[in-house]
Design a protein around this motif. Structure first.
Motif, PDB file in Angstrom:
ATOM      1  N   GLN A   1       0.815  -1.214   0.000  1.00 32.83           N
ATOM      2  CA  GLN A   1       0.000   0.000   0.000  1.00 32.83           C
ATOM      3  C   GLN A   1       0.847   1.262   0.000  1.00 32.83           C
ATOM      4  O   GLN A   1       0.334   2.356  -0.207  1.00 32.83           O
ATOM      5  CB  GLN A   1      -0.919   0.001   1.222  1.00 32.83           C
ATOM      6  CG  GLN A   1      -2.070  -0.985   1.118  1.00 32.83           C
ATOM      7  CD  GLN A   1      -2.823  -1.158   2.423  1.00 32.83           C
ATOM      8  OE1 GLN A   1      -2.382  -0.675   3.467  1.00 32.83           O
ATOM      9  NE2 GLN A   1      -3.944  -1.848   2.374  1.00 32.83           N
ATOM     10  N   LEU A   2       2.159   1.099   0.239  1.00 29.49           N
ATOM     11  CA  LEU A   2       3.038   2.265   0.253  1.00 29.49           C
ATOM     12  C   LEU A   2       3.570   2.603  -1.136  1.00 29.49           C
ATOM     13  O   LEU A   2       4.312   3.554  -1.291  1.00 29.49           O
ATOM     14  CB  LEU A   2       4.218   2.005   1.204  1.00 29.49           C
ATOM     15  CG  LEU A   2       3.844   1.803   2.680  1.00 29.49           C
ATOM     16  CD1 LEU A   2       5.052   1.340   3.474  1.00 29.49           C
ATOM     17  CD2 LEU A   2       3.288   3.087   3.256  1.00 29.49           C
TER      18      LEU A   2
ATOM     19  N   VAL B   1       3.289   8.784   5.388  1.00 27.81           N
ATOM     20  CA  VAL B   1       2.277   8.704   4.329  1.00 27.81           C
ATOM     21  C   VAL B   1       1.318   9.877   4.464  1.00 27.81           C
ATOM     22  O   VAL B   1       1.029  10.354   5.568  1.00 27.81           O
ATOM     23  CB  VAL B   1       1.476   7.383   4.392  1.00 27.81           C
ATOM     24  CG1 VAL B   1       2.364   6.199   4.072  1.00 27.81           C
ATOM     25  CG2 VAL B   1       0.821   7.194   5.748  1.00 27.81           C
ATOM     26  N   PHE B   2       0.872  10.323   3.325  1.00 31.22           N
ATOM     27  CA  PHE B   2      -0.129  11.391   3.277  1.00 31.22           C
ATOM     28  C   PHE B   2      -1.109  11.059   2.161  1.00 31.22           C
ATOM     29  O   PHE B   2      -0.710  10.642   1.072  1.00 31.22           O
ATOM     30  CB  PHE B   2       0.529  12.744   2.983  1.00 31.22           C
ATOM     31  CG  PHE B   2      -0.482  13.831   2.717  1.00 31.22           C
ATOM     32  CD1 PHE B   2      -0.980  14.593   3.769  1.00 31.22           C
ATOM     33  CD2 PHE B   2      -0.951  14.077   1.432  1.00 31.22           C
ATOM     34  CE1 PHE B   2      -1.930  15.575   3.533  1.00 31.22           C
ATOM     35  CE2 PHE B   2      -1.903  15.059   1.202  1.00 31.22           C
ATOM     36  CZ  PHE B   2      -2.395  15.810   2.248  1.00 31.22           C
ATOM     37  N   SER B   3      -2.393  11.226   2.431  1.00 31.17           N
ATOM     38  CA  SER B   3      -3.354  11.036   1.355  1.00 31.17           C
ATOM     39  C   SER B   3      -4.577  11.910   1.579  1.00 31.17           C
ATOM     40  O   SER B   3      -4.912  12.272   2.719  1.00 31.17           O
ATOM     41  CB  SER B   3      -3.775   9.567   1.246  1.00 31.17           C
ATOM     42  OG  SER B   3      -4.455   9.177   2.406  1.00 31.17           O
ATOM     43  N   THR B   4      -5.216  12.219   0.488  1.00 31.21           N
ATOM     44  CA  THR B   4      -6.483  12.941   0.561  1.00 31.21           C
ATOM     45  C   THR B   4      -7.487  12.092   1.333  1.00 31.21           C
ATOM     46  O   THR B   4      -7.458  10.866   1.267  1.00 31.21           O
ATOM     47  CB  THR B   4      -7.004  13.178  -0.870  1.00 31.21           C
ATOM     48  OG1 THR B   4      -5.997  13.873  -1.600  1.00 31.21           O
ATOM     49  CG2 THR B   4      -8.275  13.999  -0.862  1.00 31.21           C
ATOM     50  N   GLY B   5      -8.368  12.755   2.056  1.00 29.38           N
ATOM     51  CA  GLY B   5      -9.348  12.022   2.862  1.00 29.38           C
ATOM     52  C   GLY B   5     -10.293  11.186   2.020  1.00 29.38           C
ATOM     53  O   GLY B   5     -10.542  11.494   0.843  1.00 29.38           O
TER      54      GLY B   5
ATOM     55  N   PRO C   1       3.226   3.629  -5.241  1.00 25.02           N
ATOM     56  CA  PRO C   1       2.310   4.459  -6.033  1.00 25.02           C
ATOM     57  C   PRO C   1       1.301   3.605  -6.785  1.00 25.02           C
ATOM     58  O   PRO C   1       1.617   2.526  -7.269  1.00 25.02           O
ATOM     59  CB  PRO C   1       3.237   5.201  -6.989  1.00 25.02           C
ATOM     60  CG  PRO C   1       4.517   4.465  -6.965  1.00 25.02           C
ATOM     61  CD  PRO C   1       4.613   3.803  -5.643  1.00 25.02           C
ATOM     62  N   GLY C   2       0.092   4.099  -6.848  1.00 25.22           N
ATOM     63  CA  GLY C   2      -0.972   3.374  -7.539  1.00 25.22           C
ATOM     64  C   GLY C   2      -1.698   2.391  -6.666  1.00 25.22           C
ATOM     65  O   GLY C   2      -2.710   1.834  -7.071  1.00 25.22           O
ATOM     66  N   VAL C   3      -1.183   2.169  -5.465  1.00 21.57           N
ATOM     67  CA  VAL C   3      -1.826   1.237  -4.536  1.00 21.57           C
ATOM     68  C   VAL C   3      -2.200   2.023  -3.285  1.00 21.57           C
ATOM     69  O   VAL C   3      -1.365   2.695  -2.700  1.00 21.57           O
ATOM     70  CB  VAL C   3      -0.887   0.074  -4.150  1.00 21.57           C
ATOM     71  CG1 VAL C   3      -1.626  -0.946  -3.315  1.00 21.57           C
ATOM     72  CG2 VAL C   3      -0.312  -0.571  -5.397  1.00 21.57           C
ATOM     73  N   GLN C   4      -3.460   1.920  -2.899  1.00 24.38           N
ATOM     74  CA  GLN C   4      -3.918   2.700  -1.758  1.00 24.38           C
ATOM     75  C   GLN C   4      -4.606   1.801  -0.747  1.00 24.38           C
ATOM     76  O   GLN C   4      -5.098   0.735  -1.076  1.00 24.38           O
ATOM     77  CB  GLN C   4      -4.917   3.772  -2.228  1.00 24.38           C
ATOM     78  CG  GLN C   4      -4.311   4.749  -3.205  1.00 24.38           C
ATOM     79  CD  GLN C   4      -5.364   5.592  -3.891  1.00 24.38           C
ATOM     80  OE1 GLN C   4      -6.560   5.332  -3.779  1.00 24.38           O
ATOM     81  NE2 GLN C   4      -4.921   6.591  -4.624  1.00 24.38           N
ATOM     82  N   SER C   5      -4.635   2.310   0.475  1.00 22.92           N
ATOM     83  CA  SER C   5      -5.396   1.609   1.512  1.00 22.92           C
ATOM     84  C   SER C   5      -6.655   2.406   1.778  1.00 22.92           C
ATOM     85  O   SER C   5      -6.724   3.596   1.504  1.00 22.92           O
ATOM     86  CB  SER C   5      -4.573   1.492   2.784  1.00 22.92           C
ATOM     87  OG  SER C   5      -4.353   2.776   3.316  1.00 22.92           O
ATOM     88  N   ALA C   6      -7.656   1.737   2.339  1.00 17.75           N
ATOM     89  CA  ALA C   6      -8.897   2.445   2.638  1.00 17.75           C
ATOM     90  C   ALA C   6      -8.792   3.161   3.975  1.00 17.75           C
ATOM     91  O   ALA C   6      -9.245   4.275   4.129  1.00 17.75           O
ATOM     92  CB  ALA C   6     -10.065   1.478   2.652  1.00 17.75           C
ATOM     93  N   SER C   7      -8.177   2.499   4.932  1.00 14.99           N
ATOM     94  CA  SER C   7      -8.067   3.088   6.265  1.00 14.99           C
ATOM     95  C   SER C   7      -7.017   2.305   7.038  1.00 14.99           C
ATOM     96  O   SER C   7      -6.420   1.366   6.528  1.00 14.99           O
ATOM     97  CB  SER C   7      -9.412   3.022   6.989  1.00 14.99           C
ATOM     98  OG  SER C   7      -9.727   1.670   7.263  1.00 14.99           O
TER      99      SER C   7
END
Lengths: 327, 803
Positions: free
Chosen positions: B147-148, B687-691, B150-156
């Protein structure tokens, strides 16, 4: 060192169990107040329109009036103005007739807000009867509604079964027919007369789903005259329970498509939980406001089941005169 | 379809016109354990031709020169050089030794030299390297590490699911030894089902999928487990704050048969019992509360080598989560009432596979496998009443099951006819059994007035199982057209028979590389993917109750077209850089209707969902350094993912586009590691991501029921939320810093590692959900909007002993 072990263990477990909750600070002034229109012209009843502002989610007050609202209705092309107001309600000196075309024009907050509906004809019920039917497993109070011929346009019906008991009113979660043409099934409503608040136990619970599914009937109707049963499951045998526990009120409505969609929205909203999709509000109001402006025609009955297994049906609202067919 | 087949066969046949020379084939394995190495590079230094070892560690390289100058390399291992006179076909077994600097290396996306490969959007992860990433509770996790990237994200925080390039969590195919694993979440996603002790290699494809893969729209995660140490008995045991693990592997018959066994279990439930009982003792409502949660998983593998050409293995996995609670309360009539709830969910997987080298150029794999996922919820209410000295009992309960089972037979081949071609082809057949929702109800209601059993039944509801058959043919060729251009083209042809429908789709795949300079390449790729199953999940939380359902007569299979292009640049001795852009168009995705939920529904699942379309696009940047003492990467994704449900009678959001719940504009990960010496290393991630997008409202209005004789007073008081659109609300941005340190020490017969890590170092309260609570007050209001954050700062330590 060993004496610290329990403390370390408790600290670790506390961290595990700890979840952070914090109250959000919300800038209320940044939340827009929108105009909300609520009106349901009912065939045979006086017209009124409710106009209010939306409010901050935490605000418990019921309604906030819109002081600058300038409202008019057009009924079949004739313009009507409210003859008096009461709170957020604007009353018009007119009794809605079947097949009236009613348009709303509202000026508020610099917006011109409009909506349109019609008033449906009375539901085509020719006979209502009731009786207690017993099977091996269930005791059912069945209310039989007999319809006459189909209308030549889509008609939406909505049935509510309720029962007053110690101040608690039961609202079944599922009671919708799609249209007369596609009546497929009827739904049972599960009441336990012994419980003062059965919604605590059954509403939204797994049990509710199971009972509803068990008892759904597939009744296909394809004649010019047909009968649809509304079945009420009674856990307690009718011989042993006081009569008032078996008095039900049946509301049978013919509604416009917009109101039908609104009812669907209310049903979806009523099902809201952490495990469900939030329901997006339904609105048929144009011009930057929201709410509902949709007609209804209704007939209501008291249904009493006696100790001999008979049912007595008493109309609450006298049926209105038959309306001409809507073209 | 005929055109596709003709084109594919023409390309295959035309490409084999070159004269065949001599073939070097063989096996690449780890020198210490004998474990085969997947993805090792075998490169002829003179001709520049090369290949990589397959999932069984095998390779085949046919050269037209009279001498081969081979370099055999693998990330984290010392390279090997071999000069071979080519007068005939040659077989070799190469054993690579682990490099001293192994622990300096972290996850490697597009391994060094992979800018030369035609494959793009693929990440291969040596598992040892996962352990360098800071972890929660000292438990390394494959999915969390991926999940770290690029292109792979976690939900929470508590989501183990991956959201790859705007796709949903059900659009990822998780393969464990080639067999699908349907639920990879333990503890709602807190841990993944992959125990790193059992895993040998991980490859993630997020686009430009090779034709041998299919069945999901967004990614393929191919996880291979250890075969077992060929040389000696070896094991490790680990103790963390919440779980304990043990792994053992070694030879059973020297040089022939090996085993690998690993197991893991959380034990928080054992420690929590006294605390729960203490809490319950002070609370009348929790009288006799007994509750807990645990999960476990077991991996086992048995491998037997008949000869250098023939090998068979049997793999087994079983993992399960168990949540239970029982409490004694009083009913509204003052009766004793016992409420109980049990939820168990998990996977069972088994596979047997036979690999055989038919010739130096032709490799065969025959396998049979079985996988199943089940979720079972049992809830019951038992009431006891004392009537005139006689105790009467009423019970009511329900049992809810959902699950999926697959049995698969697969035959596939690898064929390397000449240096410029590497062909893979094969077929498999899968029988699916879907059980989306099977519920039973039992009631034994005692009438206290009549003193008899007034209602008694035990029945099944929705006990329908949906069988389906899936057959797949695939073929692909990696074709080196010249020194600069390489092409991977293929066709994945699948058919799916369910109910009265048969869905069939040729899915062309193509990707190409243009080597501009030795360090710079340009790649493009296209893939058409078809998915014959959906995962129904609610918007708010991801839990075990998500349902796997098939495409049906009513709901067609999901499909996706994805195009991607990227530039790959390796700055010698400094770092590697890549930029990839993608666009993906999705069709026939499904979502729950407004208000719908799997629970409390009297309708079948098909009545609760609607079908629609979607699209996603984005840019991915990656800068990474994978050598030296200082390693790590910076990954950034700029993306958008939208859904559009505007079909007749199936509208959501008024038929207008709305953001997918996993739509994120920005996603940034920084992973840094530094190795001081053989005994100490540290690492950190930020890590930083939009909410997250969510459906929420800050305002409400009252429903008015304009009936002058209104008997329904509740309706008048009903508040309706002003929800103007699905996923209309953005949670606050998410950011977090984790750090960890490893302390290694080697003893005479064993070694140990102590991992100390701190999750969420600056205690950022990232939102998990926002809800209206009447337990709090806000200003003059008797309720409040409350943000729930799951994990505060969490220090942890784990101890692992290797022998």
């Amino acid at each position: 060192m060993s004496s610290f072990r329990p403390i370390l263990l408790l600290l670790s477990l506390s961290l595990l169990l700890y979840s952070c909750e914090k109250v959000l600070d919300v800038d209320e002034s940044a939340i827009p107040k929108e105009v909300v229109v609520n009106a349901m012209p009912i065939t045979g009843q006086q017209l009124f329109v409710n106009v209010s502002y939306s409010r901050f989610l935490l605000d418990p007050s019921n309604q906030h009036p819109v002081p600058s609202a300038d409202i008019a209705l057009s009924v079949n092309g004739n313009v009507l103005y409210p003859h008096h107001t009461q709170g957020c309600n604007y009353f018009f000196d007119y009794i809605a007739q079947p097949d009236d075309t009613i348009a709303l024009s509202l000026f508020a907050d610099g917006k011109h807000i409009t909506a349109q509906t019609y008033t449906p004809r009375m539901p085509r019920i020719t006979n209502v009867s009731a009786r207690v039917d017993k099977s091996k497993t269930f005791t059912l109070g069945n209310v039989y509604l007999t319809f006459n011929d189909y209308p030549n346009y889509p008609e939406y019906y909505h049935i509510t079964v309720s029962r007053r008991d110690s101040g608690v009113v039961y609202r079944p979660s599922r009671h919708l027919f799609d249209t007369v043409d596609t009546i497929r099934s009827t739904y049972f409503f599960f009441f336990d007369p012994k419980l003062t608040d059965p919604s605590v136990l059954y509403s939204g619970s797994l049990a509710n789903m199971l009972y509803t599914k068990i008892m759904a009937l597939g009744t296909l109707i394809d004649g010019q005259t047909h009968t649809a049963p509304i079945s009420i499951l009674m856990l307690t045998d009718t011989n042993e329970v006081q009569p008032f526990l078996h008095r039900y009120r049946i509301l049978f409505e013919s509604v416009t498509p917009a109101r039908f969609n609104y009812i669907l929205f209310l049903g979806a909203n009523g099902n809201s939980s952490l495990l469900s999709e939030p329901a997006q509000m339904y609105s048929n109001i144009n011009g930057g406001a929201y709410g509902i402006f949709a007609g209804s025609a209704r007939r209501e009955f008291w249904v009493d089941f006696d100790t001999n297994g008979n049912g007595t049906v008493t109309p609450i609202t006298p049926p209105a005169a038959p309306a001409p067919c809507r073209q | 379809m005929k055109k596709f087949l003709f084109l594919f066969l023409s390309l295959i046949s035309c490409s084999f016109l070159w004269a065949q020379k001599h073939t070097v084939s063989g096996l690449v394995s780890d020198a210490a354990s004998g474990e085969t190495l997947i993805g090792a590079t075998i490169l002829d230094a003179r001709s520049g031709k090369g290949t990589v070892s397959n999932v069984n560690g095998r390779f085949s390289l046919t050269l037209s020169t009279d001498t081969a100058f081979l370099k055999i390399s693998f990330v984290g291992y010392e390279s090997l050089f071999d000069t071979i006179p080519l007068t005939t076909n040659v077989s070799r077994k190469y054993t690579l030794s682990s490099a001293v600097s192994l622990r300096e290396v972290v996850i490697t996306a597009d391994r060094p030299g992979d800018h030369r490969s035609s494959q793009m959007s693929a990440i291969q992860v040596p598992v040892e390297q996962l352990k360098a990433v800071p972890v929660m509770f000292g438990e390394a996790d494959i999915v969390k590490a991926l999940q770290l990237l690029p292109g792979v994200q976690s939900a929470s925080d508590v989501s183990g699911g991956m959201y790859v390039r705007g796709g949903g969590p059900d659009e990822n195919l998780y393969l464990l030894d080639g067999v699908p694993l349907y639920n990879v979440n333990h503890l709602g996603g807190f841990f993944s089902a992959f125990n790193t002790d059992a895993v040998k290699n991980v490859t993630l494809y997020k686009g430009s999928f090779p034709a041998r893969f299919g069945g999901r729209l967004s990614s393929i995660l191919d996880v291979a487990t250890n075969d077992g140490n060929l040389n000696r008995l070896h094991g490790n045991a680990s103790l963390g704050l919440v779980s304990a693990k043990v792994a053992l592997e070694g030879p059973i018959v020297k040089d022939r048969t090996t085993f690998s066994l690993s197991a893991r279990r959380t034990y928080a439930d054992l420690f929590m019992q006294p605390i729960i009982k203490a809490l319950a003792a002070d609370n009348d409502k929790l009288n006799g509360l007994n509750a807990g949660y645990y999960f476990y998983d077991i991996n086992a593998k048995l491998t037997h080598r008949f000869s250098d050409r023939s090998r068979i293995f049997a793999a087994f996995y079983m993992g399960s989560d168990y949540l239970y609670a029982k409490v004694r309360t009083l009913s509204s009539l003052g009766e004793d009432q016992f409420l109980s709830f049990n939820n168990r969910w998990g996977n069972i997987l088994g596979a047997i596979s036979w690999n055989y080298l038919l010739s130096p150029q032709l490799f065969m794999n025959l396998s049979a496998s079985y996988t199943q996922y089940d979720n079972n919820i049992v809830a019951s209410v038992e009431k006891l009443a004392d009537i005139n000295g006689q105790q009467v009992r009423s019970t009511m309960g329900g049992d809810y099951n959902s699950g999926i089972k697959d049995a698969t037979l697969k035959l596939d081949f690898g064929y390397s006819p000449n240096p410029d071609h590497d062909v893979k082809f094969g077929s498999f057949f899968t029988r699916h059994w879907f059980s989306p929702e099977v519920a039973t109800a039992n009631v034994d209601y005692f009438d206290q007035i009549q003193m008899n059993s007034a209602l008694k039944f035990d029945t099944s509801i929705n006990a329908s199982m949906i069988p389906a058959n899936e057959i797949v043919l695939f073929g692909e060729d990696e074709w080196a057209i010249n020194d600069y251009v390489k092409l991977n083209y293929g066709l994945h042809l699948s058919g799916f028979k369910v109910q009265n429908s048969f869905y069939c789709a040729p899915q062309p795949r193509v990707s190409a590389r243009w080597l501009i300079t030795d360090n710079l390449s340009l790649k493009v790729g296209y893939a058409y993917m078809m998915q014959y199953m959906h995962l129904l999940s609610t918007t708010n939380i991801s839990i075990s109750t998500d349902l796997w359902v098939p495409a049906t007569d009513r709901f067609k299979p999901m499909s996706a077209h994805q195009v991607a292009a990227g530039v790959f640049y390796g700055l010698p001795n400094i770092a590697d850089f890549s930029v990839e852009a993608y666009y993906k168009r999705l069709s026939n995705i499904i979502e729950y209707k407004d208000g719908a939920t799997f629970l409390g529904a009297s309708d079948g699942w098909e009545d609760l969902v609607v079908a629609g379309d979607g699209y996603a696009y984005g840019l991915e940047f990656l800068a990474q350094r994978s050598f030296g003492k200082f390693t790590g990467w910076v990954g950034y994704t700029l993306s958008r993912s939208m859904h559009l449900f505007n079909r007749e009678g199936q509208q959501l959001n008024g038929g207008k586009p709305f953001p997918a719940k996993y739509d994120r504009r920005h996603d940034l990960s920084i992973v840094l590691s530094y190795k001081f010496n053989d005994n100490y290393d540290v690492s950190a991630t930020w890590v930083f991501s939009t909410g997250n997008a969510a459906t929420f409202s800050m305002s409400a209005y009252s429903r008015v029921y304009p009936d002058p004789d209104d008997y329904d007073k509740n309706a008048n008081r009903q508040s309706l939320y002003v929800i103007e659109g699905r996923n209309n609300f953005r949670m606050p941005n998410y950011h977090r810093l984790d750090i960890s340190a490893n302390f290694h020490r080697r003893f005479k017969r064993c070694r140990r590692t102590i991992n100390v890590s701190i999750y969420n170092v600056y205690n950022q309260q990232n939102p998990y959900m926002i809800y209206l609570s009447r337990d709090y007050s806000y200003r003059n209001y008797s309720s409040a909007l409350v943000q729930l954050s799951i994990f505060p700062i969490i220090p942890s330590v784990s101890y692992t002993l290797y022998w």
